[in-house]
Design a protein around this motif. Structure first.
Motif, PDB file in Angstrom:
ATOM      1  N   ASP A   1       0.838  -1.301   0.209  1.00  0.00           N
ATOM      2  CA  ASP A   1      -0.147  -0.060  -0.142  1.00  0.00           C
ATOM      3  C   ASP A   1       0.780   1.231   0.010  1.00  0.00           C
ATOM      4  N   SER A   2       2.170   1.099  -0.086  1.00  0.00           N
ATOM      5  CA  SER A   2       3.108   2.271  -0.479  1.00  0.00           C
ATOM      6  C   SER A   2       3.087   2.808  -1.521  1.00  0.00           C
ATOM      7  N   ILE A   3       3.078   4.123  -2.006  1.00  0.00           N
ATOM      8  CA  ILE A   3       3.020   4.731  -3.215  1.00  0.00           C
ATOM      9  C   ILE A   3       3.877   5.845  -2.964  1.00  0.00           C
ATOM     10  N   ASN A   4       5.272   5.695  -3.716  1.00  0.00           N
ATOM     11  CA  ASN A   4       6.325   6.744  -3.474  1.00  0.00           C
ATOM     12  C   ASN A   4       6.659   7.051  -5.167  1.00  0.00           C
ATOM     13  N   SER A   5       7.243   8.156  -5.359  1.00  0.00           N
ATOM     14  CA  SER A   5       8.225   8.296  -6.575  1.00  0.00           C
ATOM     15  C   SER A   5       9.615   7.721  -6.422  1.00  0.00           C
ATOM     16  N   PHE A   6      10.205   7.236  -7.643  1.00  0.00           N
ATOM     17  CA  PHE A   6      11.325   6.974  -7.482  1.00  0.00           C
ATOM     18  C   PHE A   6      12.329   7.579  -8.738  1.00  0.00           C
ATOM     19  N   ALA A   7      13.504   7.411  -8.463  1.00  0.00           N
ATOM     20  CA  ALA A   7      13.984   7.833  -9.503  1.00  0.00           C
ATOM     21  C   ALA A   7      15.661   7.179  -9.568  1.00  0.00           C
ATOM     22  N   PHE A   8      16.759   7.717 -10.274  1.00  0.00           N
ATOM     23  CA  PHE A   8      17.714   6.996 -10.266  1.00  0.00           C
ATOM     24  C   PHE A   8      18.383   6.471  -9.059  1.00  0.00           C
ATOM     25  N   LYS A   9      19.123   5.318  -8.961  1.00  0.00           N
ATOM     26  CA  LYS A   9      19.805   4.664  -7.812  1.00  0.00           C
ATOM     27  C   LYS A   9      18.987   4.440  -6.865  1.00  0.00           C
ATOM     28  N   ASP A  10      17.835   3.705  -7.276  1.00  0.00           N
ATOM     29  CA  ASP A  10      16.658   3.292  -6.193  1.00  0.00           C
ATOM     30  C   ASP A  10      17.148   1.809  -5.960  1.00  0.00           C
ATOM     31  N   LEU A  11      16.963   1.400  -4.887  1.00  0.00           N
ATOM     32  CA  LEU A  11      17.381  -0.064  -4.112  1.00  0.00           C
ATOM     33  C   LEU A  11      16.203  -0.432  -3.205  1.00  0.00           C
ATOM     34  N   VAL A  12      15.712  -1.310  -3.622  1.00  0.00           N
ATOM     35  CA  VAL A  12      14.508  -1.970  -2.716  1.00  0.00           C
ATOM     36  C   VAL A  12      14.580  -3.646  -2.753  1.00  0.00           C
ATOM     37  N   LEU A  13      14.225  -3.901  -1.621  1.00  0.00           N
ATOM     38  CA  LEU A  13      14.135  -5.651  -1.420  1.00  0.00           C
ATOM     39  C   LEU A  13      12.781  -5.860  -0.790  1.00  0.00           C
ATOM     40  N   ILE A  14      12.151  -6.834  -1.761  1.00  0.00           N
ATOM     41  CA  ILE A  14      10.659  -7.173  -1.420  1.00  0.00           C
ATOM     42  C   ILE A  14      10.600  -8.608  -1.160  1.00  0.00           C
ATOM     43  N   GLY A  15       9.910  -8.762  -0.212  1.00  0.00           N
ATOM     44  CA  GLY A  15       9.694 -10.293   0.437  1.00  0.00           C
ATOM     45  C   GLY A  15       8.355 -10.962  -0.332  1.00  0.00           C
ATOM     46  N   PRO A  16       8.507 -12.481  -0.236  1.00  0.00           N
ATOM     47  CA  PRO A  16       7.616 -13.202  -0.943  1.00  0.00           C
ATOM     48  C   PRO A  16       6.091 -12.803  -0.621  1.00  0.00           C
ATOM     49  N   GLY A  17       5.303 -12.967  -1.562  1.00  0.00           N
ATOM     50  CA  GLY A  17       4.120 -12.664  -1.581  1.00  0.00           C
ATOM     51  C   GLY A  17       3.305 -10.918  -1.427  1.00  0.00           C
ATOM     52  N   LEU A  18       4.270 -10.066  -1.485  1.00  0.00           N
ATOM     53  CA  LEU A  18       4.066  -8.691  -1.316  1.00  0.00           C
ATOM     54  C   LEU A  18       3.787  -8.310  -2.962  1.00  0.00           C
ATOM     55  N   PRO A  19       2.585  -7.633  -3.116  1.00  0.00           N
ATOM     56  CA  PRO A  19       2.343  -6.951  -4.450  1.00  0.00           C
ATOM     57  C   PRO A  19       3.267  -5.961  -4.741  1.00  0.00           C
ATOM     58  N   HIS A  20       3.829  -5.559  -6.007  1.00  0.00           N
ATOM     59  CA  HIS A  20       4.348  -4.519  -6.080  1.00  0.00           C
ATOM     60  C   HIS A  20       4.366  -4.103  -7.591  1.00  0.00           C
ATOM     61  N   HIS A  21       4.835  -3.168  -8.106  1.00  0.00           N
ATOM     62  CA  HIS A  21       5.404  -2.735  -9.624  1.00  0.00           C
ATOM     63  C   HIS A  21       6.250  -1.286  -9.330  1.00  0.00           C
ATOM     64  N   TRP A  22       6.820  -1.148 -10.370  1.00  0.00           N
ATOM     65  CA  TRP A  22       7.481   0.065 -10.753  1.00  0.00           C
ATOM     66  C   TRP A  22       6.858   0.666 -12.021  1.00  0.00           C
ATOM     67  N   GLN A  23       6.165   1.821 -11.779  1.00  0.00           N
ATOM     68  CA  GLN A  23       5.500   2.395 -12.860  1.00  0.00           C
ATOM     69  C   GLN A  23       6.275   3.406 -13.514  1.00  0.00           C
ATOM     70  N   SER A  24       6.862   3.179 -14.792  1.00  0.00           N
ATOM     71  CA  SER A  24       7.697   4.178 -15.355  1.00  0.00           C
ATOM     72  C   SER A  24       6.833   5.431 -15.811  1.00  0.00           C
ATOM     73  N   ASP A  25       7.450   6.752 -15.695  1.00  0.00           N
ATOM     74  CA  ASP A  25       6.834   8.198 -16.019  1.00  0.00           C
ATOM     75  C   ASP A  25       6.212   7.765 -17.579  1.00  0.00           C
ATOM     76  N   LYS A  26       5.139   8.535 -17.932  1.00  0.00           N
ATOM     77  CA  LYS A  26       4.512   8.563 -19.089  1.00  0.00           C
ATOM     78  C   LYS A  26       5.543   8.527 -20.372  1.00  0.00           C
ATOM     79  N   GLU A  27       6.756   9.412 -20.198  1.00  0.00           N
ATOM     80  CA  GLU A  27       7.498   9.538 -21.258  1.00  0.00           C
ATOM     81  C   GLU A  27       8.298   8.462 -21.847  1.00  0.00           C
ATOM     82  N   TYR A  28       8.463   7.425 -20.803  1.00  0.00           N
ATOM     83  CA  TYR A  28       9.186   6.129 -21.080  1.00  0.00           C
ATOM     84  C   TYR A  28       8.242   5.243 -21.863  1.00  0.00           C
ATOM     85  N   TYR A  29       7.117   5.529 -22.223  1.00  0.00           N
ATOM     86  CA  TYR A  29       6.078   4.948 -23.215  1.00  0.00           C
ATOM     87  C   TYR A  29       6.083   5.392 -24.613  1.00  0.00           C
TER      88      TYR A  29
END
Length: 295
Positions: free
Chosen positions: A53-81
């Motif tokens: 349920d965490s919503i945060n912006s991210f940018a370069f040099k972002d390091l994250v560890l996620i445990g099993p079963g935790l829903p997640h995704h990194w949504q690139s900004d619109k210009e990346y599409y």
């Protein structure tokens, strides 16, 4: 927005875990989960990071560890599409299971800090940019290693991560069980009691009686063990569970508020905004918009 389960294959005849360096137009944009731990180092990419349920912006040099079963995704900004060749997402991705070096390896005394860190990863863990940069060279080299060298490097990375300060991302209530900084049986039982009974009227007298303490002693104990008041922690749990319902169900805001133990919808809105900085409707909309990242 029900998260999608992804079946991973982290083991092979040559490797005990999966690791790769990738350059892609944008990161995987579906809310998903899997049974493996995920370590993601974003060298280049910008957007919004959804971890539980965490919503945060991210940018370069972002390091994250996620445990099993935790829903997640990194949504690139619109210009990346927008097929801009100058905008490329560059990441190092690692997937591993808890027993990738044997079922008891993380139980040895030398791995105490790593074991504690991994037990907290069910809420997602974010590391500072300073810490990420210090690990960049070994992270980049990890995908190119083979045999025992790759295993040794991943263990070194986990050990270095476990010895530095880090931030937990998802709220306590979003996870099915609590794995806090204090792993004593009593405090864990208290949190699990609050999670199980979040939809009822949990008074200070109720929780103190459950812990076999008088209210004053309980308040002192709880604040010392968690650095939070009982009421703040209960609210965090209820908001976390509300976030799960906002993401995964079509229940109305009012229905979710009442189901999470709030007797007044206006009070639910105020308490939700206190924790998440936005109201429940705005929070739900943020997640729904990720279904259409290019629009």
């Amino acid at each position: 927005m029900e998260p999608k389960f992804l079946q991973k294959n982290t083991r092979s005849a040559e490797h005990s875990f999966f690791c790769k360096y990738a350059e892609v137009p944008h990161t995987y944009d579906q809310f998903h989960y899997h049974k493996e731990f995920e370590l993601l180092y974003t060298l280049e990419n910008k957007g919004t990071r959804f971890i539980g349920d965490s919503i945060n912006s991210f940018a370069f040099k972002d390091l994250v560890l996620i445990g099993p079963g935790l829903p997640h995704h990194w949504q690139s900004d619109k210009e990346y599409y927008e097929d801009n060749p100058l905008l490329i997402a560059k990441v190092v991705l690692v997937h591993f299971e808890l027993d990738f070096v044997g079922s008891d390896f993380f139980n040895i005394p030398e791995m105490k800090n790593v074991k504690t860190m991994l037990s907290k990863a069910n809420r997602g863990i974010h590391f500072s940019i300073e810490h990420a940069v210090k690990l960049e060279s070994i992270m980049l080299g990890l995908a190119g290693k083979s045999n025992w060298r790759q295993v040794i490097d991943l263990i070194e990375i986990l050990c270095e991560m476990a010895e530095k300060p880090y931030t937990l991302l998802a709220s306590e209530g979003f996870s099915d069980s609590y794995h806090g900084s204090n792993n004593e049986e009593r405090i864990t039982g208290i949190y699990n009691y609050m999670i199980k009974n979040h939809d009822g009227n949990i008074s200070l007298n109720n929780i103190a009686s459950y812990a076999n303490m008088n209210p004053a002693a309980f308040c002192r104990y709880f604040k010392k063990a968690t650095s939070k008041t009982f009421s703040d922690s209960l609210n965090d749990i209820r908001v976390g569970i509300a976030c799960k319902k906002l993401i995964n169900t079509e229940l109305s805001i009012a229905e979710i508020g009442y189901a999470c133990g709030y007797q007044s919808i206006s009070y639910f809105n105020r308490q939700f905004k206190k924790v998440k900085k936005i109201n429940p409707s705005e929070y739900r909309l943020k997640y729904l918009l990720t279904k259409h990242p290019t629009t």
